[in-house]
Scaffold this motif. Structure first.
Motif, PDB file in Angstrom:
ATOM      1  N   GLU A 169       0.812  -1.217   0.000  1.00  0.00           N
ATOM      2  CA  GLU A 169       0.000   0.000   0.000  1.00  0.00           C
ATOM      3  C   GLU A 169       0.848   1.272   0.000  1.00  0.00           C
ATOM      4  O   GLU A 169       0.533   2.237  -0.697  1.00  0.00           O
ATOM      5  CB  GLU A 169      -0.915  -0.004   1.227  1.00  0.00           C
ATOM      6  CG  GLU A 169      -1.771   1.254   1.369  1.00  0.00           C
ATOM      7  CD  GLU A 169      -2.560   1.269   2.670  1.00  0.00           C
ATOM      8  OE1 GLU A 169      -3.068   2.346   3.024  1.00  0.00           O
ATOM      9  OE2 GLU A 169      -2.658   0.220   3.327  1.00  0.00           O
ATOM     10  N   ARG A 170       1.954   1.259   0.764  1.00  0.00           N
ATOM     11  CA  ARG A 170       2.679   2.503   1.010  1.00  0.00           C
ATOM     12  C   ARG A 170       4.127   2.510   0.539  1.00  0.00           C
ATOM     13  O   ARG A 170       4.802   3.531   0.611  1.00  0.00           O
ATOM     14  CB  ARG A 170       2.622   2.823   2.498  1.00  0.00           C
ATOM     15  CG  ARG A 170       1.179   3.088   2.971  1.00  0.00           C
ATOM     16  CD  ARG A 170       1.067   3.137   4.471  1.00  0.00           C
ATOM     17  NE  ARG A 170       2.047   4.023   5.073  1.00  0.00           N
ATOM     18  CZ  ARG A 170       2.304   4.081   6.378  1.00  0.00           C
ATOM     19  NH1 ARG A 170       1.644   3.273   7.188  1.00  0.00           N
ATOM     20  NH2 ARG A 170       3.203   4.915   6.852  1.00  0.00           N
ATOM     21  N   GLY A 171       4.629   1.361   0.093  1.00  0.00           N
ATOM     22  CA  GLY A 171       5.989   1.325  -0.412  1.00  0.00           C
ATOM     23  C   GLY A 171       7.021   1.200   0.690  1.00  0.00           C
ATOM     24  O   GLY A 171       6.707   0.893   1.848  1.00  0.00           O
ATOM     25  N   PRO A 172       8.289   1.449   0.363  1.00  0.00           N
ATOM     26  CA  PRO A 172       9.388   1.204   1.298  1.00  0.00           C
ATOM     27  C   PRO A 172       9.454   2.149   2.489  1.00  0.00           C
ATOM     28  O   PRO A 172      10.262   1.936   3.393  1.00  0.00           O
ATOM     29  CB  PRO A 172      10.639   1.362   0.419  1.00  0.00           C
ATOM     30  CG  PRO A 172      10.201   2.237  -0.708  1.00  0.00           C
ATOM     31  CD  PRO A 172       8.772   1.891  -0.956  1.00  0.00           C
ATOM     32  N   GLY A 173       8.605   3.182   2.517  1.00  0.00           N
ATOM     33  CA  GLY A 173       8.626   4.112   3.633  1.00  0.00           C
ATOM     34  C   GLY A 173       8.039   3.559   4.917  1.00  0.00           C
ATOM     35  O   GLY A 173       8.145   4.182   5.978  1.00  0.00           O
ATOM     36  N   VAL A 174       7.412   2.383   4.854  1.00  0.00           N
ATOM     37  CA  VAL A 174       6.837   1.756   6.048  1.00  0.00           C
ATOM     38  C   VAL A 174       7.941   1.467   7.065  1.00  0.00           C
ATOM     39  O   VAL A 174       9.037   1.052   6.700  1.00  0.00           O
ATOM     40  CB  VAL A 174       6.125   0.450   5.660  1.00  0.00           C
ATOM     41  CG1 VAL A 174       5.660  -0.308   6.900  1.00  0.00           C
ATOM     42  CG2 VAL A 174       4.945   0.731   4.750  1.00  0.00           C
ATOM     43  N   THR A 214      15.021  -7.171  10.466  1.00  0.00           N
ATOM     44  CA  THR A 214      14.703  -5.900   9.823  1.00  0.00           C
ATOM     45  C   THR A 214      13.241  -5.885   9.421  1.00  0.00           C
ATOM     46  O   THR A 214      12.573  -6.933   9.407  1.00  0.00           O
ATOM     47  CB  THR A 214      15.553  -5.680   8.545  1.00  0.00           C
ATOM     48  OG1 THR A 214      15.149  -6.642   7.547  1.00  0.00           O
ATOM     49  CG2 THR A 214      17.038  -5.840   8.837  1.00  0.00           C
ATOM     50  N   LYS A 215      12.742  -4.731   9.024  1.00  0.00           N
ATOM     51  CA  LYS A 215      11.354  -4.638   8.583  1.00  0.00           C
ATOM     52  C   LYS A 215      11.137  -5.449   7.314  1.00  0.00           C
ATOM     53  O   LYS A 215      10.071  -6.043   7.109  1.00  0.00           O
ATOM     54  CB  LYS A 215      10.961  -3.172   8.346  1.00  0.00           C
ATOM     55  CG  LYS A 215      11.732  -2.492   7.224  1.00  0.00           C
ATOM     56  CD  LYS A 215      11.273  -1.063   6.995  1.00  0.00           C
ATOM     57  CE  LYS A 215      12.004  -0.429   5.793  1.00  0.00           C
ATOM     58  NZ  LYS A 215      11.546   0.951   5.541  1.00  0.00           N
ATOM     59  N   LEU A 270       4.668  -5.847  -3.224  1.00  0.00           N
ATOM     60  CA  LEU A 270       6.042  -5.948  -2.731  1.00  0.00           C
ATOM     61  C   LEU A 270       7.045  -5.807  -3.869  1.00  0.00           C
ATOM     62  O   LEU A 270       8.047  -5.086  -3.756  1.00  0.00           O
ATOM     63  CB  LEU A 270       6.250  -7.298  -2.046  1.00  0.00           C
ATOM     64  CG  LEU A 270       5.603  -7.489  -0.670  1.00  0.00           C
ATOM     65  CD1 LEU A 270       5.743  -8.933  -0.239  1.00  0.00           C
ATOM     66  CD2 LEU A 270       6.233  -6.562   0.353  1.00  0.00           C
ATOM     67  N   LEU A 271       6.778  -6.475  -4.983  1.00  0.00           N
ATOM     68  CA  LEU A 271       7.698  -6.407  -6.119  1.00  0.00           C
ATOM     69  C   LEU A 271       7.766  -4.990  -6.682  1.00  0.00           C
ATOM     70  O   LEU A 271       8.833  -4.537  -7.125  1.00  0.00           O
ATOM     71  CB  LEU A 271       7.267  -7.404  -7.192  1.00  0.00           C
ATOM     72  CG  LEU A 271       7.572  -8.868  -6.854  1.00  0.00           C
ATOM     73  CD1 LEU A 271       6.828  -9.807  -7.794  1.00  0.00           C
ATOM     74  CD2 LEU A 271       9.059  -9.128  -6.923  1.00  0.00           C
ATOM     75  N   ARG A 272       6.676  -4.286  -6.642  1.00  0.00           N
ATOM     76  CA  ARG A 272       6.683  -2.918  -7.145  1.00  0.00           C
ATOM     77  C   ARG A 272       7.393  -1.964  -6.195  1.00  0.00           C
ATOM     78  O   ARG A 272       7.887  -0.919  -6.620  1.00  0.00           O
ATOM     79  CB  ARG A 272       5.245  -2.457  -7.404  1.00  0.00           C
ATOM     80  CG  ARG A 272       4.607  -3.186  -8.574  1.00  0.00           C
ATOM     81  CD  ARG A 272       3.193  -2.728  -8.844  1.00  0.00           C
ATOM     82  NE  ARG A 272       2.670  -3.371 -10.052  1.00  0.00           N
ATOM     83  CZ  ARG A 272       1.470  -3.145 -10.556  1.00  0.00           C
ATOM     84  NH1 ARG A 272       0.652  -2.286  -9.956  1.00  0.00           N
ATOM     85  NH2 ARG A 272       1.084  -3.756 -11.656  1.00  0.00           N
ATOM     86  N   ALA A 273       7.450  -2.345  -4.919  1.00  0.00           N
ATOM     87  CA  ALA A 273       8.170  -1.514  -3.950  1.00  0.00           C
ATOM     88  C   ALA A 273       9.668  -1.804  -3.946  1.00  0.00           C
ATOM     89  O   ALA A 273      10.449  -1.014  -3.423  1.00  0.00           O
ATOM     90  CB  ALA A 273       7.600  -1.746  -2.541  1.00  0.00           C
ATOM     91  N   MET A 274      10.093  -2.911  -4.522  1.00  0.00           N
ATOM     92  CA  MET A 274      11.489  -3.342  -4.428  1.00  0.00           C
ATOM     93  C   MET A 274      12.509  -2.404  -5.048  1.00  0.00           C
ATOM     94  O   MET A 274      13.611  -2.266  -4.511  1.00  0.00           O
ATOM     95  CB  MET A 274      11.644  -4.749  -5.010  1.00  0.00           C
ATOM     96  CG  MET A 274      11.193  -5.825  -4.059  1.00  0.00           C
ATOM     97  SD  MET A 274      11.358  -7.484  -4.752  1.00  0.00           S
ATOM     98  CE  MET A 274      10.371  -8.392  -3.552  1.00  0.00           C
ATOM     99  N   GLY A 303      12.835   0.611  -4.840  1.00  0.00           N
ATOM    100  CA  GLY A 303      13.207   1.632  -3.870  1.00  0.00           C
ATOM    101  C   GLY A 303      13.665   1.074  -2.546  1.00  0.00           C
ATOM    102  O   GLY A 303      13.942   1.838  -1.611  1.00  0.00           O
ATOM    103  N   ASP A 304      13.762  -0.244  -2.428  1.00  0.00           N
ATOM    104  CA  ASP A 304      14.127  -0.852  -1.154  1.00  0.00           C
ATOM    105  C   ASP A 304      15.013  -2.075  -1.403  1.00  0.00           C
ATOM    106  O   ASP A 304      14.511  -3.184  -1.620  1.00  0.00           O
ATOM    107  CB  ASP A 304      12.867  -1.264  -0.390  1.00  0.00           C
ATOM    108  CG  ASP A 304      13.164  -1.631   1.060  1.00  0.00           C
ATOM    109  OD1 ASP A 304      14.256  -2.153   1.321  1.00  0.00           O
ATOM    110  OD2 ASP A 304      12.296  -1.393   1.924  1.00  0.00           O
ATOM    111  N   PRO A 305      16.337  -1.903  -1.371  1.00  0.00           N
ATOM    112  CA  PRO A 305      17.239  -3.037  -1.580  1.00  0.00           C
ATOM    113  C   PRO A 305      17.023  -4.169  -0.585  1.00  0.00           C
ATOM    114  O   PRO A 305      17.276  -5.332  -0.900  1.00  0.00           O
ATOM    115  CB  PRO A 305      18.630  -2.418  -1.415  1.00  0.00           C
ATOM    116  CG  PRO A 305      18.446  -0.960  -1.688  1.00  0.00           C
ATOM    117  CD  PRO A 305      17.070  -0.634  -1.192  1.00  0.00           C
ATOM    118  N   GLY A 306      16.553  -3.843   0.612  1.00  0.00           N
ATOM    119  CA  GLY A 306      16.308  -4.877   1.614  1.00  0.00           C
ATOM    120  C   GLY A 306      15.210  -5.832   1.192  1.00  0.00           C
ATOM    121  O   GLY A 306      15.311  -7.045   1.377  1.00  0.00           O
ATOM    122  N   LEU A 307      14.133  -5.291   0.613  1.00  0.00           N
ATOM    123  CA  LEU A 307      13.053  -6.143   0.114  1.00  0.00           C
ATOM    124  C   LEU A 307      13.545  -7.031  -1.022  1.00  0.00           C
ATOM    125  O   LEU A 307      13.221  -8.213  -1.097  1.00  0.00           O
ATOM    126  CB  LEU A 307      11.884  -5.292  -0.388  1.00  0.00           C
ATOM    127  CG  LEU A 307      10.840  -4.830   0.612  1.00  0.00           C
ATOM    128  CD1 LEU A 307       9.775  -3.998  -0.104  1.00  0.00           C
ATOM    129  CD2 LEU A 307      10.199  -6.005   1.339  1.00  0.00           C
TER     130      LEU A 307
END
Length: 219
Positions: free
Chosen positions: A37-42, A64-65, A125-129, A131-135
């Motif tokens: 819903e909110r991307g890597p800023g969670v 980690t988150k 999740l894949l669309r947020a990845m 911007g988030d190397p951890g994901l």
């Protein structure tokens, strides 16, 4: 060539282990929904509060988150490998190649709304990845673990040499990963003709075409 005996059934987890796994999976569902819903800023604190647990409890389970989504992704991995083993048991088992395709299609074709929702979370999740190397690291780690878990199953079913087994596991796992990633990049329904269940069969056939060991019927 004689095949190895069937592996012993996995022991049933203790009540404490089952409760821990259920808690982890519930947090994972919440984390996936928030990331989608909110991307890597969670934040980890937001995931913990939405899950109804203390932040200290969250970090007892996850480093980690991003790690919080791993149990949700791993559930599907375990299920499709278990389905493959079940499909190849008994005297009327189909060839390993056919069983691989059937198990993969079943794993990525939602049978009901909860499964469809899980795929939609995975899409988010894949669309947020990017911007988030951890994901992204969690996604690739889960698939690495899937490949490792698949290798002994294919070794038992095919009796092939280690290189052929490793290639088959890598091909099957890559087909699963690419099918989900390709579907997630678009807007197709998860249960439609262009859903991940159909894409994975196409990928599986392309990537395993040079592996005659998979034509074997396990007895």
């Amino acid at each position: 060539m004689p095949t190895a005996p069937h592996p012993e059934p996995r022991p049933r987890p203790s009540l404490t282990e089952r409760r821990k796994a259920e808690t982890q999976l519930e947090i994972a569902r919440t984390a996936a929904a928030l990331f989608a819903e909110r991307g890597p800023g969670v934040t980890a604190d937001e995931i913990a509060r939405a899950s109804g647990v203390a932040l200290r409890t969250f970090y007892r389970y996850f480093r980690t988150k991003e790690d919080a989504v791993a149990p949700l992704l791993a559930v599907g991995v375990r299920q499709w490998i278990d389905d493959l083993a079940a499909m190849t048991a008994g005297p009327d088992a189909p060839p390993v190649r056919e069983a691989l395709e059937a198990a993969a299609r079943r794993a990525l074709t939602p049978a009901g709304e909860p499964a469809a929702e899980a795929l939609r979370w995975t899409r988010g999740l894949l669309r947020a990845m990017p911007g988030d190397p951890g994901l992204r690291a969690v996604w690739h780690r889960v698939h690495h673990d899937s490949e490792e878990a698949l290798r002994p199953v294919l070794a038992r079913l095919t009796g092939a040499d280690p290189l052929a087994v490793r290639l088959a596991a890598a091909a099957a796992n890559t087909a699963m990963r690419v099918a989900v990633e390709e579907w997630a990049a678009g807007e197709e329904r998860p249960d439609g003709p262009h859903g991940p269940g159909e894409l994975v069969v196409r990928g599986m056939r392309a990537l395993t075409a040079g592996l005659p060991e998979l034509n074997k019927c396990h007895k």
